[in-house]
Write a protein that holds these residues in place. Structure first.
Motif, PDB file in Angstrom:
ATOM      1  N   GLN A  47      27.426  19.089   7.639  1.00 47.88           N
ATOM      2  CA  GLN A  47      28.254  18.019   7.060  1.00 47.88           C
ATOM      3  C   GLN A  47      29.565  18.578   6.535  1.00 47.88           C
ATOM      4  O   GLN A  47      30.637  18.003   6.755  1.00 47.88           O
ATOM      5  CB  GLN A  47      27.509  17.320   5.925  1.00 47.88           C
ATOM      6  CG  GLN A  47      26.389  16.440   6.394  1.00 47.88           C
ATOM      7  CD  GLN A  47      25.575  15.895   5.238  1.00 47.88           C
ATOM      8  OE1 GLN A  47      25.484  16.498   4.174  1.00 47.88           O
ATOM      9  NE2 GLN A  47      24.963  14.738   5.461  1.00 47.88           N
ATOM     10  N   LYS A  48      29.512  19.707   5.860  1.00 46.19           N
ATOM     11  CA  LYS A  48      30.717  20.336   5.300  1.00 46.19           C
ATOM     12  C   LYS A  48      31.644  20.798   6.423  1.00 46.19           C
ATOM     13  O   LYS A  48      32.870  20.614   6.356  1.00 46.19           O
ATOM     14  CB  LYS A  48      30.316  21.515   4.411  1.00 46.19           C
ATOM     15  CG  LYS A  48      31.451  22.385   3.931  1.00 46.19           C
ATOM     16  CD  LYS A  48      32.325  21.661   2.926  1.00 46.19           C
ATOM     17  CE  LYS A  48      33.299  22.604   2.257  1.00 46.19           C
ATOM     18  NZ  LYS A  48      34.659  22.486   2.746  1.00 46.19           N
ATOM     19  N   SER A  51      33.335  17.883   8.006  1.00 45.20           N
ATOM     20  CA  SER A  51      34.388  17.436   7.088  1.00 45.20           C
ATOM     21  C   SER A  51      35.624  18.328   7.201  1.00 45.20           C
ATOM     22  O   SER A  51      36.756  17.830   7.258  1.00 45.20           O
ATOM     23  CB  SER A  51      33.857  17.445   5.651  1.00 45.20           C
ATOM     24  OG  SER A  51      34.863  17.117   4.746  1.00 45.20           O
ATOM     25  N   ASP A  52      35.423  19.638   7.246  1.00 47.38           N
ATOM     26  CA  ASP A  52      36.539  20.582   7.426  1.00 47.38           C
ATOM     27  C   ASP A  52      37.281  20.302   8.723  1.00 47.38           C
ATOM     28  O   ASP A  52      38.514  20.256   8.753  1.00 47.38           O
ATOM     29  CB  ASP A  52      36.035  22.033   7.470  1.00 47.38           C
ATOM     30  CG  ASP A  52      35.530  22.570   6.146  1.00 47.38           C
ATOM     31  OD1 ASP A  52      35.785  21.949   5.087  1.00 47.38           O
ATOM     32  OD2 ASP A  52      34.856  23.625   6.185  1.00 47.38           O
ATOM     33  N   GLU A  54      37.375  17.588  10.508  1.00 50.27           N
ATOM     34  CA  GLU A  54      38.088  16.311  10.461  1.00 50.27           C
ATOM     35  C   GLU A  54      39.341  16.401   9.596  1.00 50.27           C
ATOM     36  O   GLU A  54      40.404  15.910   9.981  1.00 50.27           O
ATOM     37  CB  GLU A  54      37.170  15.208   9.932  1.00 50.27           C
ATOM     38  CG  GLU A  54      36.146  14.763  10.942  1.00 50.27           C
ATOM     39  CD  GLU A  54      35.318  13.598  10.475  1.00 50.27           C
ATOM     40  OE1 GLU A  54      35.171  12.655  11.260  1.00 50.27           O
ATOM     41  OE2 GLU A  54      34.820  13.616   9.332  1.00 50.27           O
ATOM     42  N   GLN A  55      39.218  17.044   8.454  1.00 51.95           N
ATOM     43  CA  GLN A  55      40.352  17.170   7.533  1.00 51.95           C
ATOM     44  C   GLN A  55      41.522  17.898   8.184  1.00 51.95           C
ATOM     45  O   GLN A  55      42.677  17.555   7.951  1.00 51.95           O
ATOM     46  CB  GLN A  55      39.904  17.907   6.271  1.00 51.95           C
ATOM     47  CG  GLN A  55      40.979  18.014   5.227  1.00 51.95           C
ATOM     48  CD  GLN A  55      40.449  18.669   3.954  1.00 51.95           C
ATOM     49  OE1 GLN A  55      39.253  18.897   3.793  1.00 51.95           O
ATOM     50  NE2 GLN A  55      41.346  18.989   3.053  1.00 51.95           N
ATOM     51  N   THR A  60      37.515  13.693  15.011  1.00 59.66           N
ATOM     52  CA  THR A  60      37.431  12.392  14.349  1.00 59.66           C
ATOM     53  C   THR A  60      36.067  11.810  14.689  1.00 59.66           C
ATOM     54  O   THR A  60      35.382  12.286  15.599  1.00 59.66           O
ATOM     55  CB  THR A  60      38.534  11.414  14.833  1.00 59.66           C
ATOM     56  OG1 THR A  60      38.394  11.231  16.230  1.00 59.66           O
ATOM     57  CG2 THR A  60      39.920  11.927  14.497  1.00 59.66           C
ATOM     58  N   ASN A  68      27.090   8.141  14.539  1.00 57.61           N
ATOM     59  CA  ASN A  68      28.486   8.536  14.691  1.00 57.61           C
ATOM     60  C   ASN A  68      28.736   8.976  16.121  1.00 57.61           C
ATOM     61  O   ASN A  68      27.872   9.585  16.751  1.00 57.61           O
ATOM     62  CB  ASN A  68      28.836   9.714  13.770  1.00 57.61           C
ATOM     63  CG  ASN A  68      28.885   9.307  12.326  1.00 57.61           C
ATOM     64  OD1 ASN A  68      29.378   8.242  11.978  1.00 57.61           O
ATOM     65  ND2 ASN A  68      28.366  10.155  11.457  1.00 57.61           N
ATOM     66  N   TYR A  70      31.602  11.329  17.907  1.00 60.15           N
ATOM     67  CA  TYR A  70      32.679  12.250  17.561  1.00 60.15           C
ATOM     68  C   TYR A  70      33.670  12.353  18.702  1.00 60.15           C
ATOM     69  O   TYR A  70      33.308  12.243  19.868  1.00 60.15           O
ATOM     70  CB  TYR A  70      32.108  13.631  17.246  1.00 60.15           C
ATOM     71  CG  TYR A  70      31.185  13.604  16.053  1.00 60.15           C
ATOM     72  CD1 TYR A  70      31.694  13.628  14.760  1.00 60.15           C
ATOM     73  CD2 TYR A  70      29.812  13.535  16.218  1.00 60.15           C
ATOM     74  CE1 TYR A  70      30.849  13.584  13.661  1.00 60.15           C
ATOM     75  CE2 TYR A  70      28.955  13.484  15.121  1.00 60.15           C
ATOM     76  CZ  TYR A  70      29.488  13.509  13.855  1.00 60.15           C
ATOM     77  OH  TYR A  70      28.655  13.460  12.769  1.00 60.15           O
TER      78      TYR A  70
END
Length: 114
Positions: A47-48, A51-52, A54-55, A60, A68, A70
């Protein structure tokens, strides 16, 4: 205990971020649980990492019901200055070629159930 990754000591050539990205490239509808099992990471770690990714614009996702899907941004350049001219698609192509030479990649859930 089931679901707990095997411990690993020492260094590796690929980062966990690269492993997660490659797992998503193989099946863009993979569940976090499946990515974690494939990469031998915890679900929280995956998950982390997602998130990294995507950020920083590498990935996306679109929510589809409870799942989801991706989408990898293939033209995004790698972060390290030594690889600044290489894109995500270059990295994934290299990993795919390696996988093809060393046996067929395992079928994704997407391929098993159209």
């Amino acid at each position: 205990m089931a679901g707990v990754p095997e411990p690993h000591t020492g260094w590796t050539f690929l980062t966990n971020h690269a492993r997660v990205l490659a797992a998503i490239a193989d099946d863009r509808t993979s569940r976090i649980r499946d990515i974690a099992a494939r990469c031998r990471l915890t679900e929280r770690a995956v998950q982390k990492i997602i998130s990294d990714l995507e950020q920083d614009g590498y990935l996306t996702h679109t929510r589809e019901g409870r799942s989801n899907t991706y989408r990898i941004q293939p033209g995004t350049l790698l972060r390290h200055p030594a690889e600044a001219s290489l894109s995500v698609s270059d990295l994934l192509a290299l990993l795919a070629r390696h996988g093809a030479r060393h046996g067929a990649p395992r079928p994704s859930r997407q391929q098993q159930h159209p």
